[in-house]
Design a protein around this motif. Structure first.
Motif, PDB file in Angstrom:
ATOM      1  N   LYS A  80       0.827  -1.212   0.000  1.00  0.00           N
ATOM      2  CA  LYS A  80       0.000   0.000   0.000  1.00  0.00           C
ATOM      3  C   LYS A  80       0.859   1.259   0.000  1.00  0.00           C
ATOM      4  CE  LYS A  80      -4.026  -2.208   2.145  1.00  0.00           C
ATOM      5  NZ  LYS A  80      -4.994  -2.141   1.034  1.00  0.00           N
ATOM      6  N   TYR A  82       4.047   1.790   1.150  1.00  0.00           N
ATOM      7  CA  TYR A  82       5.059   2.064   2.178  1.00  0.00           C
ATOM      8  C   TYR A  82       5.637   0.756   2.704  1.00  0.00           C
ATOM      9  CZ  TYR A  82       1.661   0.712   5.750  1.00  0.00           C
ATOM     10  OH  TYR A  82       0.776  -0.004   6.524  1.00  0.00           O
ATOM     11  N   THR A 344       4.396   7.354  11.679  1.00  0.00           N
ATOM     12  CA  THR A 344       4.775   6.036  12.210  1.00  0.00           C
ATOM     13  C   THR A 344       6.291   5.857  12.230  1.00  0.00           C
ATOM     14  OG1 THR A 344       2.778   5.155  11.220  1.00  0.00           O
ATOM     15  CG2 THR A 344       4.419   3.560  11.948  1.00  0.00           C
ATOM     16  N   ASP A 347       8.564   4.024   9.192  1.00  0.00           N
ATOM     17  CA  ASP A 347       7.906   3.857   7.892  1.00  0.00           C
ATOM     18  C   ASP A 347       8.499   4.804   6.849  1.00  0.00           C
ATOM     19  OD1 ASP A 347       6.221   2.009   8.945  1.00  0.00           O
ATOM     20  OD2 ASP A 347       4.362   3.048   8.429  1.00  0.00           O
ATOM     21  N   ILE A 426       2.107   2.253  18.013  1.00  0.00           N
ATOM     22  CA  ILE A 426       2.334   3.338  17.048  1.00  0.00           C
ATOM     23  C   ILE A 426       1.599   4.628  17.449  1.00  0.00           C
ATOM     24  CG2 ILE A 426       1.907   4.057  14.662  1.00  0.00           C
ATOM     25  CD1 ILE A 426       2.484   1.102  13.859  1.00  0.00           C
TER      26      ILE A 426
END
Lengths: 554, 102
Positions: A80, A82, A344, A347, A426
């Motif tokens: 998606k 990442y 996050t 990421d 997160i």
């Protein structure tokens, strides 16, 4: 950097072919899930909360630019958009479908990457200092040793079904940036009387029983490394507990037997294994040392950086926070923070991966590293190129000047992704980062390691956070325990639990009270949170968390 | 005295996509928790579990999860199951995005 041999190439391609066939047989029903699960795990494929997760190996966190670019392609085409860089210097994709995974593995093989041994009760990715080959305080680049260990451990027939997983880290510097003492086994490159060799520690680890590793041998010559490692792992493979998975790690074996007994058993085994190694491994190591030769550093005048820093406060702040001294005077190592406030930790998007790859080509000799703190490193950048690099990073939201600060948080995926997690990590990390930005206290606080795990397995290294946060399920509600005083460096320590946990919406205010207490109580701006905690003890911080009445609640 | 049975839904992960699925009353697998069969009888729940275990070509790791009846159908009780009905907190991904796009 290491380049695959013909053997590596053929080996990885054969594994891809095998796994493609295994996936096909699972889909057509020839394999049951019970039969398929160990096969998929051997290739890094987990089934998590919302989807499959593929964990890809990045040996010792080192990537070529073309490899990073390929990861960006995979993020966009098969996921998606990442990927998530992990504390084992690997990358995880959170949304692949089962039928696509063989194609992803083929795409990885195209750039000499794979997902072998990223799961299972085997020797996992060997991690190293992310400034390896560049740090001013290292004896030598630790990566040839790590690559030697990778070659020895990959598909080692004796070590595929051990009591539990086994994690090795390699360091070579006076300052430990690889969390050596909390690994099952740590290899520390040392110099003794002018001869390079290794100090070996065993029995460290986090999880439900955190322990600091102990020295099993002060010095072994380089030629003894692999036979000695083989003796350690083999000894544990034989005597390690298999009756209880929570007691199956080597730290429990060392604890239950004592380091003296463990040393005696390993030495007995070593006497046997030593004879099996002909010396070919040292030829391999010598070849690896040649392959890891530093790039041809450019000889650019560094004075332009000083000029640029003098007129640009944003650049000045970023250089002060996100660069590290380099062994070559006119160069620096650069930390690209993947900890933009409110995002996050760890990421990166496909676009960001491609940009980092391009910038590595343009300014960093084509090389990148992943740190165990979930950031990306350009290990070699000429000082003269720093202003241009900063400008490019800033355009992509990759120039957050927070390396080593409060918002540079390690966080595991937690219950937002992980099937094992018992609470989320997160959003807690995101909210703490946003709050310290709002308070504008990060620079004043200085060095701060906050680490968050969403379950007792401690993938977020909370035990060794100056402030550690452990998310748990308490009667069907997310609850967060706080530990203080943890340290992952050469002065490693396990954090102490402060007392009862906090509800989800109480964690950020609790952390804020800790930070403000530190600022009130510290001796000077030079005294870090960890130093202040060691001087003051837990009481003032417990009081900040619970009030005077509950400070002895732990 | 026999313990009281907490109502359940039967859930698993889809083999191909990996996403969360629920067993509906007609025996089909659905993506929406509210469309899951609300299992108030322990014996029936156990029978449904056998059905799910017999469909490895669709469902991976089936299990019974506590649920309560809401206005639109069964709702999860535990926060873990609530997360599984949507997606992660940090991105608009998973079921929350799929629902929005419908």
């Amino acid at each position: 950097m290491y380049t695959y041999s013909d053997f590596d190439e053929a080996f990885v391609r054969e594994r891809c072919k095998q796994f493609r066939a295994q996936v096909a047989r699972r889909i057509d029903g020839s394999l049951t899930e019970d039969e398929f699960k160990p096969l998929r795990l051997m290739n890094g494929v987990y089934l998590q909360l919302h989807a499959y997760m593929l964990r890809i190996a990045i040996p010792y966190g080192t990537l070529r630019s073309d490899q990073m670019r390929q990861l960006g392609m995979i993020a966009d085409k098969f996921d998606k958009g990442y990927g998530h860089f992990t504390t084992r210097q690997n990358i995880q994709f959170n949304w692949p479908t089962l039928k696509d995974i063989p194609d992803i593995l083929d795409a990885l093989a195209d750039v000499q990457m794979h997902a072998i041994q990223t799961s299972g009760n085997t020797i996992r990715n060997t991690t190293v200092d992310h400034f390896a080959g560049a740090a001013t305080d290292e004896i030598a680049d630790p990566r040839p040793t790590a690559e030697l260990i990778r070659q020895w451990s990959t598909d080692h027939p004796e070590f595929q079904f051990m009591p539990r997983k086994f994690k090795i880290a390699v360091g070579a510097s006076t300052h430990d940036r690889a969390a050596l003492k909390v690994h099952d086994l740590a290899v520390e490159l040392v110099d003794k009387d002018g001869q390079q060799g290794y100090r070996i520690l065993v029995g460290g680890g986090l999880g439900r029983t955190p322990m600091i590793g102990q020295v099993i041998t002060d010095f072994i010559p380089k030629a003894d490394l692999l036979p000695y490692l083989e003796a350690v792992v083999s000894t544990w493979n034989i005597i390690g507990r298999r009756d209880n998975k929570y007691k199956a790690r080597i730290k429990i074996t060392v604890f239950e037997n004592g380091i003296e007994k463990m040393r005696e058993l390993v030495n007995e085994e070593f006497a046997k294994t030593r004879a099996k190694f002909s010396g070919y491994d040292q030829e391999v190591l010598a070849d690896l040392e040649r392959q890891f030769a530093p790039p041809a550093f450019k000889n650019a005048d560094p004075s332009s950086l000083e000029t640029a820093v003098a007129v640009d406060p944003l650049l000045a702040r970023w250089v002060a926070r996100n660069t590290n001294p380099h062994k070559v005077e006119n160069h620096l190592s650069v930390v690209i923070s993947l900890k933009e406030h409110g995002k996050t930790p760890g990421d990166a998007t496909g676009d960001q991966m491609r940009l980092m790859a391009d910038l590595a080509d343009q300014y960093g000799y084509g090389e990148l590293r992943i740190s165990h703190e979930q950031n990306v490193i350009l290990p070699h950048v000429a000082k003269a190129d720093i202003p241009a690099l900063f400008t490019e990073l800033a355009k992509a939201g990759l120039a957050t000047a927070n390396a080593g600060l409060t918002s540079d948080i390690i966080a595991c995926p937690g219950m937002d992704y992980c099937a094992l997690a018992t609470a989320r990590s997160i959003p807690v990390a995101e909210q703490i980062a946003l709050r310290v930005k709002e308070l504008d206290l990060e620079d004043e606080i200085g060095l701060m390691k906050i680490k968050i795990s969403g379950c007792i397995n401690a993938c977020g290294h909370h035990h060794v956070g100056h402030i550690g946060i452990l998310g748990l399920d308490r009667a069907g509600v997310e609850n967060y325990q706080i530990t203080l005083g943890g340290d992952a460096t050469e002065t490693a320590a396990i954090g102490e639990r402060t007392g009862p946990g906090f509800a989800y919406d109480e964690v950020v205010p609790a952390v804020e009270r800790l930070l403000k207490t530190y600022l009130e109580k510290r001796n000077s701006a030079e005294e870090t949170f960890l130093d202040a905690y060691r001087r003051l003890g837990a009481d003032p911080f417990k009081e900040a968390l619970y009030g005077d009445a509950k400070k002895n609640a732990a | 005295m026999a313990r009281k049975f907490t109502p359940k839904v039967l859930t698993a992960n889809d083999l191909m996509e990996g996403d969360v699925i629920y067993l509906a009353a007609d025996g089909s697998w659905v993506r929406d928790h509210a469309q899951a069969e609300f299992l108030e009888d322990e014996t029936i729940a156990e029978m449904r579990m056998l059905v799910a275990q017999g469909q490895p070509e669709i469902a991976v790791g089936p299990y019974l999860a506590d649920a309560k009846m809401g206005e639109n159908g069964p709702e999860p009780i535990h926060f873990r199951e609530a997360f599984r009905t949507r997606g992660p907190s940090n991105y608009f991904h998973g079921k929350q995005a799929e629902t929005a796009s419908q």
